[in-house]
Scaffold this active site. Structure first.
Site, PDB file in Angstrom:
ATOM      1  N   THR A   8       0.853  -1.191   0.000  1.00 36.70           N
ATOM      2  CA  THR A   8       0.000   0.000   0.000  1.00 36.70           C
ATOM      3  C   THR A   8       0.891   1.245   0.000  1.00 36.70           C
ATOM      4  O   THR A   8       2.008   1.222   0.516  1.00 36.70           O
ATOM      5  CB  THR A   8      -0.936   0.039   1.221  1.00 36.70           C
ATOM      6  N   GLY A   9       0.398   2.313  -0.603  1.00 34.95           N
ATOM      7  CA  GLY A   9       1.196   3.537  -0.688  1.00 34.95           C
ATOM      8  C   GLY A   9       2.467   3.320  -1.488  1.00 34.95           C
ATOM      9  O   GLY A   9       3.549   3.762  -1.097  1.00 34.95           O
ATOM     10  N   ALA A  10       2.331   2.654  -2.650  1.00 33.62           N
ATOM     11  CA  ALA A  10       3.508   2.203  -3.403  1.00 33.62           C
ATOM     12  C   ALA A  10       3.913   3.132  -4.534  1.00 33.62           C
ATOM     13  O   ALA A  10       4.857   2.832  -5.260  1.00 33.62           O
ATOM     14  CB  ALA A  10       3.235   0.806  -3.980  1.00 33.62           C
ATOM     15  N   SER A  12       5.160   6.223  -4.490  1.00 35.03           N
ATOM     16  CA  SER A  12       6.250   7.174  -4.275  1.00 35.03           C
ATOM     17  C   SER A  12       6.972   6.841  -2.971  1.00 35.03           C
ATOM     18  O   SER A  12       6.563   5.948  -2.230  1.00 35.03           O
ATOM     19  CB  SER A  12       5.715   8.615  -4.223  1.00 35.03           C
ATOM     20  N   GLY A  13       8.029   7.581  -2.702  1.00 32.72           N
ATOM     21  CA  GLY A  13       8.734   7.484  -1.431  1.00 32.72           C
ATOM     22  C   GLY A  13       9.230   6.097  -1.083  1.00 32.72           C
ATOM     23  O   GLY A  13       9.738   5.360  -1.937  1.00 32.72           O
ATOM     24  N   ILE A  14       9.065   5.724   0.180  1.00 36.18           N
ATOM     25  CA  ILE A  14       9.562   4.448   0.682  1.00 36.18           C
ATOM     26  C   ILE A  14       8.880   3.284  -0.029  1.00 36.18           C
ATOM     27  O   ILE A  14       9.527   2.276  -0.343  1.00 36.18           O
ATOM     28  CB  ILE A  14       9.345   4.354   2.200  1.00 36.18           C
ATOM     29  N   GLY A  15       7.582   3.398  -0.296  1.00 37.32           N
ATOM     30  CA  GLY A  15       6.852   2.310  -0.950  1.00 37.32           C
ATOM     31  C   GLY A  15       7.407   1.993  -2.329  1.00 37.32           C
ATOM     32  O   GLY A  15       7.612   0.825  -2.666  1.00 37.32           O
ATOM     33  N   SER A 171       7.064   4.309  12.929  1.00 40.25           N
ATOM     34  CA  SER A 171       7.823   5.557  12.946  1.00 40.25           C
ATOM     35  C   SER A 171       8.559   5.697  14.267  1.00 40.25           C
ATOM     36  O   SER A 171       8.148   5.138  15.287  1.00 40.25           O
ATOM     37  CB  SER A 171       6.869   6.742  12.759  1.00 40.25           C
ATOM     38  N   TYR A 193      -0.830  11.431  14.390  1.00 43.04           N
ATOM     39  CA  TYR A 193       0.141  10.598  13.658  1.00 43.04           C
ATOM     40  C   TYR A 193       0.915   9.713  14.627  1.00 43.04           C
ATOM     41  O   TYR A 193       1.017   8.499  14.436  1.00 43.04           O
ATOM     42  CB  TYR A 193       1.097  11.484  12.862  1.00 43.04           C
TER      43      TYR A 193
END
Length: 319
Positions: A8-10, A12-15, A171, A193
């Site tokens: 999931t959230g793939a 951009s960024g870490i994904g 986190s 968060y």
């Protein structure tokens, strides 16, 4: 049998960095990018196919903050696949982060500067809102939507012929002080968060207690301090221009400043290389980067003081 991986959230960024590393390791795996923005998801897919033209990369429309979207996506996934080996719960939001500038400048010139940058403790507050489903947005997106996804995909995750692994992106900002069992959606606080990430640590422990005997294992990771779109949105761009040299200097002395998405994805990738049953259910796996830029993963115990009870009613304290 080809491994099936859902991230999931793939887009951009870490994904996205994780997906690139996974395909570099195993070009035969079946990779599914679960994203809210399908235009960006397709762009990410095309970028992956440029470097891995033979890869099997599919897209799944998923907004983890919308429970109807989660249910639809889970049903669609079950129609396409008959197994799921790795479920990376990486999507997350930090809406409208605000910085206490007085605390920031005070911390910048103190001995606490490394801890301040690494965790954001005492610096960041967010303005949360309620979703159409009646849930707090951060709670729904970072935690509950992912939990619902796990439950809906349970038939694929719990199979007799292989073990599966659920991996939560937590986190260093996951702090006990921000979380309350009496306010799990964090309606009354200003750090949703941090609360949601701490709750994901707890939920990972609970999943292991209830699902290990069915072949489903859960782990949680900390990517370190990574510069992504979420991070850059905390401060104006000129601030980052000013402080980035300081952050690179600090990285010489602390291994938690991973900085790049590639480095931050190290623990996620490392877990892909492990047997799920060999992992410590009480550990949070940290992505770390040495001053010379070498990446490695290191486990630390998840520290909680939330009590639970086992099947016999015996009280268990997690520390």
């Amino acid at each position: 049998m080809k491994k099936v991986v859902l991230v999931t959230g793939a887009n951009s960024g870490i994904g996205l960095a994780l997906c690139e590393r996974l395909l570099s390791q195993d070009a035969q795996l079946q990779l599914c990018l679960a994203c809210r923005n399908m235009q960006r998801a397709e762009a990410a897919r095309q970028a992956l196919l440029v470097s891995h033209p033979q890869a099997q990369v599919t897209l799944l429309h998923l907004d983890v903050g919308n429970m109807r979207s989660v249910l639809r996506a889970a049903e669609e996934f079950k129609q396409k696949y008959n197994r799921l080996d790795y479920l990376y719960l990486n999507a997350g939001i930090m809406p409208n982060p605000r910085v206490d500038h007085k605390a920031f400048y005070k911390g910048l010139f103190s001995s606490n500067v490394v801890h301040m940058f690494a965790t954001g403790e005492g610096l960041l507050t967010q303005e949360d809102k309620v979703t159409p489903n009646g849930l707090q947005e951060v709670f729904a997106t970072n935690l509950f939507g992912h939990f619902l996804l796990v439950r809906e995909l349970e038939p694929l995750l719990c199979q007799m012929d292989h073990n599966s692994l659920v991996i939560w992106t937590s986190s260093s900002n996951a702090r006990r002080s921000a979380f309350s069992l009496d306010d799990i959606q964090h309606q009354k606080g200003r750090e949703p968060y941090s609360s949601s990430k701490y709750a994901s640590d707890l939920l990972s422990l609970a999943l292991n207690r209830h699902y290990n005997n069915r072949g489903l294992y859960s782990s949680v990771i900390c990517p370190g301090l990574v510069m992504t779109n979420l991070t850059y949105g905390i401060l104006p761009s000129f601030f980052w221009t000013l402080i980035m040299p300081i952050m690179w200097l600090i990285r010489i002395f602390t291994n938690t400043f991973t900085l790049s998405p590639y480095n931050g994805a190290d623990a996620l990738f490392w877990l892909f290389m492990q047997k799920p049953e060999s992992l410590d259910p009480m550990a949070k796996y940290h992505s770390l980067t040495s001053g010379l830029g070498n990446n490695y993963t290191q486990p630390h115990k998840v520290r909680t003081d939330i009590s639970d009870s086992d099947e016999n009613g015996t009280t268990i304290m997690y520390f």
